[in-house]
Design an enzyme around this catalytic site. Structure first.
Site, PDB file in Angstrom:
ATOM      1  N   TYR A   1       0.854  -1.189   0.000  1.00 47.78           N
ATOM      2  CA  TYR A   1       0.000   0.000   0.000  1.00 47.78           C
ATOM      3  C   TYR A   1       0.884   1.231   0.000  1.00 47.78           C
ATOM      4  O   TYR A   1       1.844   1.313   0.759  1.00 47.78           O
ATOM      5  CB  TYR A   1      -0.884   0.002   1.245  1.00 47.78           C
TER       6      TYR A   1
ATOM      7  N   LYS B   1       4.053   9.392   8.588  1.00 44.69           N
ATOM      8  CA  LYS B   1       3.732   8.815   9.893  1.00 44.69           C
ATOM      9  C   LYS B   1       4.641   9.346  11.029  1.00 44.69           C
ATOM     10  O   LYS B   1       4.419  10.450  11.492  1.00 44.69           O
ATOM     11  CB  LYS B   1       3.698   7.286   9.784  1.00 44.69           C
TER      12      LYS B   1
ATOM     13  N   ASP C   1       9.429   3.003  -0.263  1.00 42.10           N
ATOM     14  CA  ASP C   1       8.392   3.681   0.517  1.00 42.10           C
ATOM     15  C   ASP C   1       8.591   3.324   1.989  1.00 42.10           C
ATOM     16  O   ASP C   1       8.350   2.187   2.412  1.00 42.10           O
ATOM     17  CB  ASP C   1       7.011   3.241   0.013  1.00 42.10           C
TER      18      ASP C   1
HETATM   19  C1  LIG Z   1       0.274   4.978   5.490  1.00 46.33           C
HETATM   20  C2  LIG Z   1       1.073   4.703   4.274  1.00 46.33           C
HETATM   21  C3  LIG Z   1       1.034   5.553   3.153  1.00 46.33           C
HETATM   22  C4  LIG Z   1       0.050   6.684   3.036  1.00 46.33           C
HETATM   23  O1  LIG Z   1       0.244   7.668   3.985  1.00 46.33           O
HETATM   24  P1  LIG Z   1      -0.978   8.682   4.336  1.00 46.33           P
HETATM   25  O2  LIG Z   1      -0.341   9.676   5.227  1.00 46.33           O
HETATM   26  O3  LIG Z   1      -2.034   7.839   4.975  1.00 46.33           O
HETATM   27  O4  LIG Z   1      -1.434   9.267   3.043  1.00 46.33           O
HETATM   28  C5  LIG Z   1       1.902   5.301   2.113  1.00 46.33           C
HETATM   29  N1  LIG Z   1       2.760   4.260   2.146  1.00 46.33           N
HETATM   30  C6  LIG Z   1       2.817   3.413   3.194  1.00 46.33           C
HETATM   31  C7  LIG Z   1       3.809   2.302   3.192  1.00 46.33           C
HETATM   32  C8  LIG Z   1       1.966   3.589   4.284  1.00 46.33           C
HETATM   33  O5  LIG Z   1       2.004   2.732   5.304  1.00 46.33           O
END
Ligand SMILES: *Cc1c(COP(=O)(O)O)cnc(C)c1O
Length: 401
Positions: free
Chosen positions: A106, A233, A201
């Site tokens: 994701y 995060k 990511d």
């Molecule tokens: C949470 C998450 C996102 C998206 O971040 P948001 O601040 O919710 O838009 C993207 N990549 C990873 C791996 C994530 O866990």
């Protein structure tokens, strides 16, 4: 929920819960850390948004550059924006359109990344949600995680059209599924060989699984670095702050120094960056040691309770992120294997834990998040709830069958 303090959340009826979600990751230090709250209050009294750089924004960017292999960093407001912008930059830099991603990974709700694999080794992706035109995901190729042969095949066939490959540094959005040893190094290498950019990511893993995120556990040791990285995060300390960064040559393609457009009215917001900077400065090696130890303790409490009730399960770690796949005995290395579990057992387990004051992720496809605020009291509550939850998991029936 009405409030949070340390390891605990309190709901509107006054019930307290040990929090093992931590706002899906950001609350590394626990809720309402006094130093973070004080810094945020002081920042707010200085004004809330200037639309031009401020000191905490610059200091946060420097902290990120100091902890990771990126040369330059651009601040944004969410992880979604970070991955969206990184992909635009990769496409602008390479002059190519195709994006490779892994099923079960994701990357936020970027249209082009909301693509899910159908069956088969490699699938031209169909959108995983209404509202995304098929044309938008048509340039996204989806391959199974941890599958070198599938990655080789997709590069062999489409290599000269691939702008970038994006991966979660360690997958945490299908449960915790770590890359196999050497897998990220392999990805970095194959991208380089084909002139594509490797985007790691680290929105979830960054500043959580080590001081330098997951890269600190593999790239820093093995001697490679991604072309671009995304963060979010933890680096916002509970506020909307995220970032992407990478090699100077690539980042200089971004406006205003280069032609690839990117902007954001509230990006680098002084309050959000103050919360993030304060959080990162408090996230010392001791904190990471405690997070690792706490994750190991909770995982072992879970396994012991499930073993006592004869519930088959596999607990997996990706650094201090972890999750338990109920009804499985084999390791989970990809999304297909992650789906081969018994979510109805986790559902029963989750509710039994909640009834006894422990808030777990409400899905068997999410990692559990520890915070540095988890203390003896919290661990005792978890330990006391586990046997009941394990009994509930053992007794659970699959209502669909
Ligand atoms: C949470 C998450 C996102 C998206 O971040 P948001 O601040 O919710 O838009 C993207 N990549 C990873 C791996 C994530 O866990």
């Amino acid at each position: 929920m009405r409030s949070g303090k340390g390891a605990f959340l309190t709901d509107v009826d006054g019930n307290r819960y040990v929090d093992l979600v931590a706002s899906w990751g950001p609350m590394l230090l626990g809720h309402a850390h006094p130093d973070v709250i004080a810094a945020v209050q002081a920042a707010a009294s200085l004004g809330t948004s200037f639309g031009t750089p401020s000191e905490p924004e610059v200091l946060l960017a420097e902290e990120i550059v100091a902890r990771t292999p990126v040369d330059l960093v651009r601040l944004v407001s969410s992880g979604t924006e970070a991955t969206m912008s990184a992909i635009r930059l990769a496409r602008g830099f390479t002059g190519r359109d195709v994006v490779v991603k892994f099923s079960g990974c994701y990357h936020g709700h970027v249209d082009a990344l909301l693509a899910e694999a159908g069956s088969g080794l490699v699938t031209f992706a169909v959108p995983g949600t209404p509202g995304v035109p098929a044309a938008v995901t048509a340039e996204t190729l989806v391959v199974p995680f941890n599958d070198r042969a599938a990655v080789e095949a997709v590069f062999a066939e489409h290599g000269d059209r691939i702008a970038c490959l994006i991966t979660e540094a360690a997958a945490g959005n299908m449960g915790a599924v770590a890359p196999l040893p050497g897998f990220n190094a392999f990805l970095s290498d194959i991208c380089t060989r084909h002139g594509a950019l490797f985007i790691s990511d680290e929105v979830m893993t960054g500043f959580r699984v080590s001081r330098s995120g997951h890269w600190g556990l593999d790239g820093a040791v093995e001697g490679w670095r991604p072309d671009l990285m995304t963060f979010g995060k933890v680096m916002g300390g509970g506020f909307p702050a995220a970032a992407f960064g990478g090699r100077r040559e690539v980042m200089e393609m971004l406006a205003p120094s280069g032609p690839v457009y990117q902007a954001g009215t509230l990006s680098g917001n002084p309050i959000a960056t103050t919360a993030g900077l304060t959080t990162l400065r408090l996230a010392t090696e001791d904190v990471y040691r405690w997070l690792d130890a706490t994750a190991a303790t909770i995982a072992s409490l879970t396994s012991k309770a499930l073993e006592a009730e004869g519930v088959p399960h596999v607990t997996q770690f990706a650094g201090n992120l972890f999750s338990t796949f109920f009804g499985r005995t084999g390791t989970v290395t990809n999304f297909a294997e992650a789906q081969d579990q018994e979510p109805f057992r986790y559902r029963a387990f989750f509710h039994a834990m909640l009834d006894r004051g422990v808030y777990l992720p409400p899905s068997s496809f999410e990692a559990w998040f520890v915070s540095a605020a988890i203390d003896e009291e919290a661990l005792n509550i978890i330990g006391e709830a586990m046997p009941y939850a394990a009994k509930a998991a053992a007794a659970a029936q699959d209502v669909q069958s």
